[in-house]
Design a protein around this motif. Sequence first.
Motif, PDB file in Angstrom:
ATOM      1  N   UNK A   1       0.571  -1.864  -0.239  1.00 44.91           N
ATOM      2  CA  UNK A   1      -0.323   0.079  -0.564  1.00 44.91           C
ATOM      3  C   UNK A   1       0.934   1.017   0.223  1.00 44.91           C
ATOM      4  N   UNK A   2       1.094   2.006  -1.552  1.00 47.06           N
ATOM      5  CA  UNK A   2       1.798   2.825  -1.880  1.00 47.06           C
ATOM      6  C   UNK A   2       1.239   5.002  -1.458  1.00 47.06           C
ATOM      7  N   UNK A   3      -0.047   4.408  -1.046  1.00 48.78           N
ATOM      8  CA  UNK A   3      -0.337   5.891  -1.008  1.00 48.78           C
ATOM      9  C   UNK A   3      -0.432   6.222   0.675  1.00 48.78           C
ATOM     10  N   UNK A   4      -2.284   7.468   0.780  1.00 50.76           N
ATOM     11  CA  UNK A   4      -1.831   7.682   1.888  1.00 50.76           C
ATOM     12  C   UNK A   4      -2.824   6.099   2.945  1.00 50.76           C
ATOM     13  N   UNK A   5      -3.238   5.186   2.722  1.00 48.24           N
ATOM     14  CA  UNK A   5      -4.159   4.323   3.518  1.00 48.24           C
ATOM     15  C   UNK A   5      -3.726   4.224   5.212  1.00 48.24           C
ATOM     16  N   UNK A   6      -4.851   4.061   5.857  1.00 41.26           N
ATOM     17  CA  UNK A   6      -5.133   4.339   7.277  1.00 41.26           C
ATOM     18  C   UNK A   6      -4.586   2.958   7.960  1.00 41.26           C
ATOM     19  N   UNK A   7      -4.362   2.892   9.456  1.00 40.16           N
ATOM     20  CA  UNK A   7      -4.087   2.204   9.734  1.00 40.16           C
ATOM     21  C   UNK A   7      -6.137   1.942   9.576  1.00 40.16           C
ATOM     22  N   UNK A   8      -6.700   1.773   9.854  1.00 42.03           N
ATOM     23  CA  UNK A   8      -7.978   1.892   9.657  1.00 42.03           C
ATOM     24  C   UNK A   8      -8.660   0.391   9.170  1.00 42.03           C
ATOM     25  N   UNK A   9      -8.236   1.329   7.114  1.00 39.93           N
ATOM     26  CA  UNK A   9      -8.016   0.782   6.359  1.00 39.93           C
ATOM     27  C   UNK A   9      -7.080  -0.439   6.093  1.00 39.93           C
ATOM     28  N   UNK A  10      -6.422  -0.725   6.430  1.00 40.71           N
ATOM     29  CA  UNK A  10      -4.997  -2.053   6.462  1.00 40.71           C
ATOM     30  C   UNK A  10      -5.863  -3.115   7.362  1.00 40.71           C
TER      31      UNK A  10
ATOM     32  N   UNK B   1       2.709  -1.145  12.812  1.00 36.56           N
ATOM     33  CA  UNK B   1       3.118  -2.316  12.537  1.00 36.56           C
ATOM     34  C   UNK B   1       2.811  -3.282  13.588  1.00 36.56           C
ATOM     35  N   UNK B   2       1.671  -3.767  14.215  1.00 36.74           N
ATOM     36  CA  UNK B   2       0.842  -4.333  14.716  1.00 36.74           C
ATOM     37  C   UNK B   2      -0.278  -4.806  13.934  1.00 36.74           C
ATOM     38  N   UNK B   3      -0.564  -3.902  12.866  1.00 34.44           N
ATOM     39  CA  UNK B   3      -1.691  -4.365  11.339  1.00 34.44           C
ATOM     40  C   UNK B   3      -0.766  -4.593  10.655  1.00 34.44           C
ATOM     41  N   UNK B   4       0.276  -4.526   9.896  1.00 34.39           N
ATOM     42  CA  UNK B   4       0.608  -5.421   9.044  1.00 34.39           C
ATOM     43  C   UNK B   4       1.612  -5.925   9.140  1.00 34.39           C
ATOM     44  N   UNK B   5       2.262  -6.483   8.027  1.00 34.77           N
ATOM     45  CA  UNK B   5       2.899  -7.897   8.354  1.00 34.77           C
ATOM     46  C   UNK B   5       3.876  -6.928   7.951  1.00 34.77           C
TER      47      UNK B   5
END
Length: 211
Positions: free
Chosen positions: A81-90, A121-125
């Motif tokens: 995800x290379x844009x401005x995706x939020x933690x909620x989106x992830x 870090x806790x929300x993505x791999x």
Amino acid sequence: MRVKICGITKPDQGNAIAKLGATALGFISVPSSPRYVTSAQIRSIVENLQVSVDRIGVFANSNIEDICQIVDEANLSAVQLHGSESIEFCTQLRQFLPKIEIIKALRVKTPESLKEADTYASYVDTLLLDAYHPQQLGGTGITLDWKTLEKFHPRYPWFLAGGLTPSNILDALKLLQPTGIDLSSGVERYPGDKDLDKVALLLERVRFLNQ
Ligand SMILES: O=C(O)c1ccccc1N[C@@H]1O[C@H](COP(=O)(O)O)[C@@H](O)[C@H]1O
């Protein structure tokens, strides 16, 4: 060390790069990029692969439905995800794609970006740190200020990106300890056309450092 070569557009080059020893191929699903490929194009590159590698789709501010459709159609193993995706989106995307690696890219403008990496870090791999450019999202060839990252020793996996080339990779890896590196413009003749000699030289140098 993971080695991702990004911006693959041609089946023969994808297969050759995988055979040379890259661990991941990146496909740009951002329509404004000169390296943009459709899901059908990605699929034909992936189906031509003779060795197993990670297949990473690069998105920027796409919606979840479109990402899931491309992952499915192109048989991707990861999304970046290379844009401005939020933690909620992830977090939402994780629910739709439980078995797909989610990589959040951040463009490092100031040392604050490193704190932002910790919060994701806790929300993505995996995290990916790229250089900042005011107009372009990625594939810029601009090198990160590595000094900003000298004290960055996170416990989570992360890719170093941004202006890496066969010429500067050893300097970068002497200073920093990423779990992976990601290169696009530094190993191509022009956007989307990879230079296999440069990829081979890069992999040779990385192997030399890791032996
Ligand atoms: O490569 C692109 O065209 C691109 C477009 C939109 C978002 C990301 C893109 N590429 C990513 O940019 C970095 C670094 O590229 P470079 O080595 O500096 O050329 C890499 O993570 C690519 O995935």
